[in-house]
Scaffold this motif. Structure first.
Motif: not given
Length: 371
Positions: A89, A222, A226, A230, A238, A240-241
């Protein structure tokens, strides 16, 4: 156990070492390497390295069972998986990666995440609450928490029968099997939990229902990933998910490829209506390829696992009498994705083995040794 084999079980760390070292010291294009390593180099190494049919002696068995080294290996991978989720991530949101480097990272992490399901499988069969906890958080990281419910209380009861969604039928393609096992496995796990709660006088809509948590907790994980990344970057990430879902899908489908391979076409004898013979080492396909067995914690000695589910990986046994695969799991996964080739190779082996299967009583005498 040979010291080389004992140390060799640590080779599962090679996935992470190759990805991290390659990314920082070779090139960002190295993100693809773990995927190619698993599905190209490992099959080659399987063919180059000698097979492993050695089983632990009675004296070795007791020592190996008590050796904590083998526990450290599997438990550590659970924490490494969460580190890899965070690391992936981070570089996805901070490094300027091309779209193909992003794809490579997702594929490579998906490969490693598939081995985490194997780790969860090993720990999920242990009675220790600590092992059970680690199994569940490992499965949480790939959105597959219901696996432990269906696998332990469904698959191990119904394997090699029409009642088992994780047993592939002869001439069934992997693509048809994916639908069967994913939908059927979820339904089976739901019904298992339903019956358990009914015995306790509780409804399904209860926090003791593991299936509810199997849906909620991955969504929360999740969401947390995120939100964190973020917030760090100052904009909605977006990627990440998307990454979390893709690595989970790759892991789950890889695991279900393994289920397809392990039980393809094998059926237990029905001894009376709805009742089948006891599971024995004749009811799973096996592979004694040394290299991939080390990386997969002896998962390819699957027959002994089904005969004695709580037996730790380091003492699982090879049986010549069990149906044998021509290649290790990674090569067999690739073959399964080409159904005509799979049927050409495996149907002949299945039919030959069925026509020449050994006496069950004889093999069970061997199985009961060190049980």
């Amino acid at each position: 156990m040979d010291i080389r084999k004992k140390i060799g079980f640590a080779w599962g760390y090679s996935f992470i070492a190759l990805l991290l070292l390659g990314y920082y010291y070779i090139s960002h294009n190295w993100t693809f390497f773990v995927f190619f390593y698993a599905y190209l180099l490992v099959p080659i190494l399987d063919e180059l390295v000698n097979r492993d049919s050695q089983n632990a002696s009675a004296v070795e068995y007791e020592k190996l069972i008590k050796d904590r080294y083998f526990d450290v290996l599997v438990y550590s991978h659970v924490y490494i998986q969460y580190f890899m989720l965070a690391w992936c991530c981070y570089i996805l949101t901070h490094d300027a990666l091309t779209w193909w480097q992003v794809v490579g990272l997702m594929l490579s992490q998906g490969v490693y995440a598939s081995t985490i399901i194997n780790v969860a499988h090993e720990l999920g069969h242990r009675v220790s609450p600590i092992a059970q906890f680690h199994s569940r958080i490992a499965l949480l990281s790939v959105c597959y928490m219901y696996f432990i419910v269906e696998h332990n209380r469904g698959h191990h009861v119904h394997v090699a029968t029409p009642l088992d969604p994780a047993t592939a039928k002869k001439n069934q393609t992997i693509f048809s099997f994916w639908k069967q096992t994913l939908v059927g496995g979820f339904e089976s796990a739901w019904n298992i939990e339903k019956k358990l709660l009914e015995k306790k006088g509780k409804t399904m809509w209860n926090l003791q229902n593991e299936m509810i948590w199997a849906v909620i907790l991955p969504l929360l994980l999740c969401g947390v990933l995120t939100l964190i990344f973020s917030r760090i970057s100052g904009k909605f990430e977006w990627i990440v998910p998307l990454f979390f879902v893709v690595q989970s899908i790759i892991a789950i489908l890889s695991l279900e490829c393994v289920n397809y391979i392990e039980h393809y076409g094998i059926v237990r004898r029905e001894i009376s209506e709805g009742k089948y013979e006891r599971v024995n080492p004749l009811h799973s396909w096996n592979a004694n390829h040394f290299y991939s067995n080390l990386m997969l914690f002896h998962l390819q000695r699957h027959s002994d696992h089904h005969a004695y589910a709580s037996r730790p990986y380091q003492v699982l046994r090879h049986f010549d009498e069990s149906p044998q695969l021509p290649y290790g799991y990674t090569m067999m996964i690739l073959i399964s994705l080409v159904p005509p080739l799979w049927f050409k190779i495996m149907n002949k082996r299945l039919e030959y083995w069925q026509a020449n299967s050994v006496d069950v009583d004889q093999i069970m005498k061997v199985v009961r040794e060190f049980a």
